[in-house]
Design an enzyme around this catalytic site. Structure first.
Site, mmCIF file in Angstrom:
data_model
loop_
_atom_site.group_PDB
_atom_site.id
_atom_site.type_symbol
_atom_site.label_atom_id
_atom_site.label_comp_id
_atom_site.label_asym_id
_atom_site.label_seq_id
_atom_site.Cartn_x
_atom_site.Cartn_y
_atom_site.Cartn_z
ATOM 1 N N ASN A 230 4.481 7.046 -0.994
ATOM 2 C CA ASN A 230 3.600 8.206 -1.142
ATOM 3 C C ASN A 230 3.771 8.770 -2.551
ATOM 4 O O ASN A 230 4.807 9.349 -2.864
ATOM 5 C CB ASN A 230 3.962 9.249 -0.082
ATOM 6 C CG ASN A 230 3.092 10.492 -0.139
ATOM 7 O OD1 ASN A 230 2.354 10.709 -1.107
ATOM 8 N ND2 ASN A 230 3.185 11.320 0.886
ATOM 9 N N HIS B 197 -5.379 8.524 1.133
ATOM 10 C CA HIS B 197 -4.058 8.899 0.634
ATOM 11 C C HIS B 197 -3.034 8.024 1.348
ATOM 12 O O HIS B 197 -3.170 7.754 2.545
ATOM 13 C CB HIS B 197 -3.809 10.385 0.912
ATOM 14 C CG HIS B 197 -2.409 10.815 0.649
ATOM 15 N ND1 HIS B 197 -1.751 10.482 -0.507
ATOM 16 C CD2 HIS B 197 -1.533 11.542 1.389
ATOM 17 C CE1 HIS B 197 -0.522 10.980 -0.466
ATOM 18 N NE2 HIS B 197 -0.368 11.632 0.678
ATOM 19 N N CYS C 269 -0.704 16.454 -2.300
ATOM 20 C CA CYS C 269 -1.235 15.088 -2.123
ATOM 21 C C CYS C 269 -2.763 15.045 -2.140
ATOM 22 O O CYS C 269 -3.354 13.985 -2.335
ATOM 23 C CB CYS C 269 -0.722 14.479 -0.827
ATOM 24 S SG CYS C 269 1.064 14.432 -0.728
#
Ligand code: UT7
Length: 339
Positions: free
Chosen positions: A294, A264, A115
């Protein structure tokens, strides 16, 4: 020799057509829209089509970023893709993207920081461009997390989505006032078992090394995201709190100077904790978690794209990007918007 400045001159984002709602997930695993909404802030996510690959998402985002910059693929002199879900083990997805865009000759490679891929990638590209290696770089975060999620695990399958975000970076005259300012990156591999996906063709533990590895096709496609969610959550809030403070201290700016936070998008509660740490109201935070879930390393450039498209970015604004990922690997980038 004075160092070049580095500027974002084009932004693009792409989400696959298919939208999966929380209501659909209620039919698949033991969960509720209410639980997902309250614990994560996610309402829906996009899912890649059967005939699409990660590179296809990347190509769509890249085309928009190039058009936004007003240039073509021939004007690019390096291409980096950040991905956790490459088309192939090798070659790099960046080479697939290069070919699909009709690019030739310039270097193309992937990096993997899950990520945090885009935050890591931006730092790497900035360093190379400041040193004069490249004039224009295409940096793409592209992910098809739905392909590596265990769709029977309610603790993880509700979290992820697919998509791609891209930026075109251009080197300019030495200029300390505008463009990328700098980054802070960290990793701590002792946490690696808390969030991982094992490799389908590697033994899963050292004890297995003497055993025969199954290379049959049947063994492929079994790798899935495994996560100890609440432990990851705790460390994420902690490390993100310290990394945003660190990057501000390093480049001598106050939290009150930050105009926009582009985090994020793993969980609205993690984002709120970081905003609180920076004493920022949520209206100055780019938020896509509700609609995208996500999307791993695509999440930061997609959030930037969303913010850009909303017309809320203005020349001269101070922007802070941050991400936390498996590894753990985390980091932050600071930039003054110059487009
Ligand atoms: O992108 C990289 C970084 N990743 C992250 O940052 C993710 C970090 N973690 C998280 O976002 C959160 O930990 C989750 C959203 C994954 C989970 O939220 P939580 O508040 O930490 O819940 P929990 O894991 O402590 O679970 C609480 C309860 C458990 O039930 P019991 O043991 O209390 O009876 C879970 O079994 O919630 C249960 N649960 C669910 N219930 C309904 C777990 N998943 C679900 C679900 N629906 N989907």
């Amino acid at each position: 020799m004075s160092m070049a400045s580095v500027h974002i001159v084009g932004v693009g984002g792409y989400l696959p057509e298919r939208v999966m709602t929380n209501a659909e997930l209620e039919q698949m695993v033991d969960t509720t829209d209410q639980w997902i909404t309250e614990r994560t802030g996610i309402k829906e996510r996009h899912i890649i089509a059967e005939d699409q690959m990660t590179s296809d998402l990347a190509v769509e985002a890249a085309k928009l970023a190039l058009a936004d910059a007003g240039i073509g693929i021939d004007d690019i002199d390096a291409l980096m893709v950040t991905t956790t879900t490459p088309d192939l083990i090798f070659p790099a997805t960046a080479t697939v993207v290069q070919a699909k865009l009709g690019g030739k000759d310039f270097p193309a490679w992937d990096i993997q920081a899950v990520c945090s891929g885009f935050v890591y990638g931006l730092a790497q590209v900035e360093g190379m461009m400041r040193a004069g290696m490249y004039k224009r770089v295409l940096l793409i975060g592209a992910e098809a997390m739905s392909r590596i999620v265990d769709w029977t695990d309610r603790g993880t399958c509700i979290l992820f989505g697919d998509g791609a975000g891209a930026v075109v970076l251009e080197a300019g005259e030495p200029d300390v006032e505008n463009g990328l300012i700098g980054s802070v990156l960290h990793a701590d591999g002792s946490y690696r078992d808390l969030l991982k996906a094992e490799h389908p063709h590697q033994p899963s533990s050292p004890e297995m090394h003497h055993q025969t590895v199954d290379f049959s096709l049947d063994s492929a496609g079994t790798a899935a995201v495994e996560m100890k969610g609440n432990e990851v959550f705790r460390v994420a809030v902690n490390k993100l709190g310290s990394v945003v403070t660190e990057v501000l201290d390093k480049y001598e700016v106050n939290d009150s100077d930050i105009d926009m936070l582009v985090p994020h998008q793993a969980n609205i509660r993690i984002i709120q904790a970081t905003a609180r740490k920076l004493k920022m109201d949520m209206d100055r935070v780019a938020l896509t978690v509700e609609k995208h879930g996500n999307t791993s390393s695509a999440s930061v450039p997609l959030a930037l794209h969303d913010l850009y498209q909303s017309g809320r970015l203005e020349k001269g604004q101070l922007i802070l990007l941050e991400a936390f990922a498996g590894g753990f690997a985390w980091g932050a980038n600071l930039l003054r918007w110059s487009k």
